[in-house]
Design a protein around this motif. Sequence first.
Motif: not given
Length: 472
Positions: A72-91
């Motif tokens: 579902x589109x909302x799940x796709x959006x939620x997944x990508x939001x989590x990806x970029x949360x991980x991106x912003x916190x990574x070294x």
Amino acid sequence: MNSTTSQVLPKVALVGRPNVGKSRLFNRICGGRDAIVHDKPGVTRDVMARDVDGRFTLLDTGGIGLPEKDAPSKIVQAVEEQVFVAVESSDLILLVVDGREGVVPLDEEIAARLRKNARCPVHIVANKCDNERVSDSVHEFNRLGFGEAIPVSAEHRVGIGQLFKTIHSNIPEIRFVTEEAQEDRRIKITFVGKPNVGKSSITNRLLSSQRLIVSDVPGTTRDSIALDLNYPFPENRMGKFRLVDTAGLRPNSKVDSSVEYFSNLRTRRAIEESDVVFLLLDAMTGVTRQDKALAGEVLEAGRSLVLVVNKWDLAMEAFKKGGIEGFKNAKDFQRNYREAAEKELFFLPKSPFLFISAKTGFEVSSILGTGERIDHLQRMTLPTGRLNRTVHDLIDARPPKRMHGKPFKVFYVVQTGYRPFRFRLYCNRPEKFEDTYRRYLEAGIIESFDLEGSPIRFDLVGKERRNAGEER
């Protein structure tokens, strides 16, 4: 006022479009099969995290750009939001691409987003480079703007050694942070379990006691509710706790809405942030498949686990009315329940059992005393001499089986962390350390030091690991 220090490992994130082999690469780097590997795009929805050799934390993220036909589109959006949360916190970010397919428009789109959002170095990893022809063509990825791509094949172990060198040369040193003083910190207890097993009832029962001093904790979500409480133990000693009541955690395969997705996400985050997790079981149904999955998630997060059998009043009432067929009395039923549960949950680290009733209040207060005791246990530093004697005694009592040459040997053991307990084993042949033998040593250490409910991690250091080259 005493304080303690704990280590914070650098974070390395695997990102990329769906089906480029991130999860297979994650498993290859971690040396296990933690992430689900499947050819269907979008199998990985949540961000998975595993510590590698006590040196860095590897994050496996969901695919960016998942077609709406696969979720579902909302799940796709939620997944990508989590990806970029991980991106912003990574070294360090490893942008994984498909070496056989070459650059596709979605790769370029992801690269552009990383240039905008990443706050750390980005390296391209060209996966599926199974032959020289594919490996020689990876220069095509230079146009993404992150330098030369590293050709690897997660499936065939090609290029993994070079990838490790790149990771180690681009991550910062381990940081050490000072935790709040023991007198000031609250023990964070999280209740988890399938829906309607009584998590909220137990929290309400604890909070309804007139002996408790209760205050709201700001910033909590609507389905992971936290409350601070002070509990007066005997001898005028005040126990300080933070109780977290979570939503029922549903299997990913049954999550159909963004509300359920975020609810699951918050429950998992509550587990990761806990000091002690209490898994609630139903006294009349026993251990279910979902209970086993939940227990596994708690251990994967490295958190201590206590098993709470709720609705014990139903069993006691049944015996008052004539009993339960096949059991002599309530004590016999309790003993058999525990034995059956331990058999189903054989992988647990000798987790304590509590039999309670949220409805009547029977033994509910034992949760707080147990939580305090387990929290104290999991923060211990074990004596190195006794630890080594214990491990060598366990190996002498049950030597590892021989397979194609010399048997597995441990030369020296040192504790390198806690929550979870982490031990570095200096050994001759790390690849001989079988899962069954790992569980045997874990159980032996837990038994010897009475570390009930506390998970253990082993980091192996040996000649083969240091000299393994490309196969590491």
